[in-house]
Design a protein around this motif. Sequence first.
Motif, PDB file in Angstrom:
ATOM      1  N   ASP A 268       0.989  75.903  24.888  1.00 37.99           N
ATOM      2  CA  ASP A 268       0.488  74.805  25.319  1.00 37.99           C
ATOM      3  C   ASP A 268       0.089  75.157  26.861  1.00 37.99           C
ATOM      4  OD1 ASP A 268       0.956  73.515  22.935  1.00 37.99           O
ATOM      5  OD2 ASP A 268       2.733  72.778  23.631  1.00 37.99           O
ATOM      6  N   TRP A 269       1.132  75.760  27.657  1.00 35.61           N
ATOM      7  CA  TRP A 269       0.339  76.116  29.002  1.00 35.61           C
ATOM      8  C   TRP A 269      -0.830  76.974  29.018  1.00 35.61           C
ATOM      9  CZ3 TRP A 269      -0.679  80.493  31.853  1.00 35.61           C
ATOM     10  CH2 TRP A 269      -0.761  80.226  33.029  1.00 35.61           C
ATOM     11  N   LEU A 270      -1.205  77.892  28.245  1.00 36.82           N
ATOM     12  CA  LEU A 270      -2.018  78.622  28.240  1.00 36.82           C
ATOM     13  C   LEU A 270      -3.542  77.613  27.937  1.00 36.82           C
ATOM     14  CD1 LEU A 270      -3.742  81.360  28.478  1.00 36.82           C
ATOM     15  CD2 LEU A 270      -3.233  81.573  25.800  1.00 36.82           C
ATOM     16  N   ARG A 291     -14.796  84.413  23.909  1.00 39.26           N
ATOM     17  CA  ARG A 291     -13.668  85.333  24.036  1.00 39.26           C
ATOM     18  C   ARG A 291     -12.299  84.823  24.052  1.00 39.26           C
ATOM     19  NH1 ARG A 291     -10.525  88.440  27.603  1.00 39.26           N
ATOM     20  NH2 ARG A 291     -11.432  87.489  29.559  1.00 39.26           N
ATOM     21  N   PHE A 292     -11.870  83.672  24.652  1.00 36.36           N
ATOM     22  CA  PHE A 292     -10.710  83.152  24.842  1.00 36.36           C
ATOM     23  C   PHE A 292     -10.284  82.320  23.594  1.00 36.36           C
ATOM     24  CE2 PHE A 292     -11.525  83.720  29.428  1.00 36.36           C
ATOM     25  CZ  PHE A 292     -10.345  84.227  29.609  1.00 36.36           C
ATOM     26  N   HIS A 293     -11.747  81.908  22.971  1.00 39.89           N
ATOM     27  CA  HIS A 293     -11.324  81.192  21.696  1.00 39.89           C
ATOM     28  C   HIS A 293     -10.649  82.106  20.635  1.00 39.89           C
ATOM     29  CE1 HIS A 293     -15.050  78.585  22.438  1.00 39.89           C
ATOM     30  NE2 HIS A 293     -13.899  78.201  23.440  1.00 39.89           N
ATOM     31  N   ASP A 344      -2.005  88.836  29.461  1.00 38.84           N
ATOM     32  CA  ASP A 344      -3.222  89.462  29.594  1.00 38.84           C
ATOM     33  C   ASP A 344      -4.217  88.750  29.886  1.00 38.84           C
ATOM     34  OD1 ASP A 344      -4.584  91.912  29.064  1.00 38.84           O
ATOM     35  OD2 ASP A 344      -5.171  91.090  27.193  1.00 38.84           O
ATOM     36  N   LEU A 345      -4.443  87.558  29.448  1.00 43.72           N
ATOM     37  CA  LEU A 345      -5.607  86.624  29.639  1.00 43.72           C
ATOM     38  C   LEU A 345      -5.490  86.136  30.971  1.00 43.72           C
ATOM     39  CD1 LEU A 345      -5.470  84.762  26.140  1.00 43.72           C
ATOM     40  CD2 LEU A 345      -7.276  86.116  26.914  1.00 43.72           C
ATOM     41  N   THR A 346      -4.341  85.892  31.476  1.00 44.31           N
ATOM     42  CA  THR A 346      -4.457  84.952  32.877  1.00 44.31           C
ATOM     43  C   THR A 346      -4.096  85.953  33.999  1.00 44.31           C
ATOM     44  OG1 THR A 346      -1.981  84.672  32.530  1.00 44.31           O
ATOM     45  CG2 THR A 346      -3.530  83.017  31.597  1.00 44.31           C
TER      46      THR A 346
END
Length: 396
Positions: A268-270, A291-293, A344-346
């Motif tokens: 949820d936060w992401l 890419r984020f999808h 890794d994403l953020t």
Amino acid sequence: MTVGVTEPRTTVRGLDENRFREVLEFIASRAEYHDLTGEFPFDAFDALRRIGAQSLTVPEEFGGGGAGIAEAVEVIERVGAADPSVGLILQWNYTNHLTLQRPDNPWPDDLKAAVFRTAVTEGALINGLAVERELGSLSRGGVPATTATRLPDGSWRIDGEKAYGTGISGLHWFTVTATTADPQPKVATFLFDRQATGWRVQQTWDHLGLRASDTQTVIFDNARIQHSRLVDLRNPNDGTGKVRSAGRQALPLLLAANYNGVSIATRDWLVRYLHTRVPTALGAPLATVPRFHDRVGEIEAQLQTSRALLRHAAAVVETNSALPALAKHVATTTAIRITESALDLTGNPGLSRSNPLERHHRNAMVGRIHFPQSDFVVANLGKSAIAAGAPAEEEQ
């Protein structure tokens, strides 16, 4: 802050849904404070008491909610998303209540009734003290170094040290497992309350995650307990793991629910972060980037797989004893993977204490220590698979 906004809601018997949501919002708003201070979350349990959450799994005949494992799973998963330290303490309370209702439970009826009634009238919490540092998890064997000595007046003296007494500052009841000081020792379990003398809390809990779970050391020095508080007495050859686990299939399921809660909070936060983060070079929210999808899709697949397995395990708990441990293994490893993927994403924002993601990751890491640990679960699965695939004798 909205907790678990995309999760379907199952109305839990005995809890008012609107009030429950308000309590979850409050618990989530205090989670950072309790993580920083490591204080027992008294305010969270005051709020939960007012909606009857502590007595959810108490039988209706005592005024409780009469809920079973499946409903307890729904509650713990949502509380875990708000603050898994609160979820851990509450799930131990539920585990003990559900265990007391098992037909194989040896407790005297009057003590069961006292635990149930105080949960309803006072929101009284219960947990067990069994683990000792030298022995590690008693579920893996061994007998307690804590001793129980019978006194001339018939009462017992308890001496020793228990590690990892989760929620000890807020418990009304706690069981203590000890070895009797007899020529042929037995393993005894006693029911203590806070009014007992001869015990004290040693503040030793300073862990990476679940910092507000108040999992402290408890010292017993000439503690006195009446014989009427002896709730179990067994031959040590039976193993203390059996003493602790009689009917406790609820434990791995509720632990799994708590760590699914960590995964939900992370997801949820992401998602909110990706909608609000607009890099100058992109000129649009990160949520628009394919890419984020893909990465969020992987997270969602892992989370929903863990949640589905947990609910299936809860539905067949009486007929399939292997699934609860598997559900716990999958939930804890999933929580770690999801928080690592989100980090890794953020990048730097995810590691900043100004955001909750680093707290979610620390909380997820603690899932490895709870029994049944993943190595234990995986080894048993492997043994079973190898045994099932063994050729018949005539084919060898």
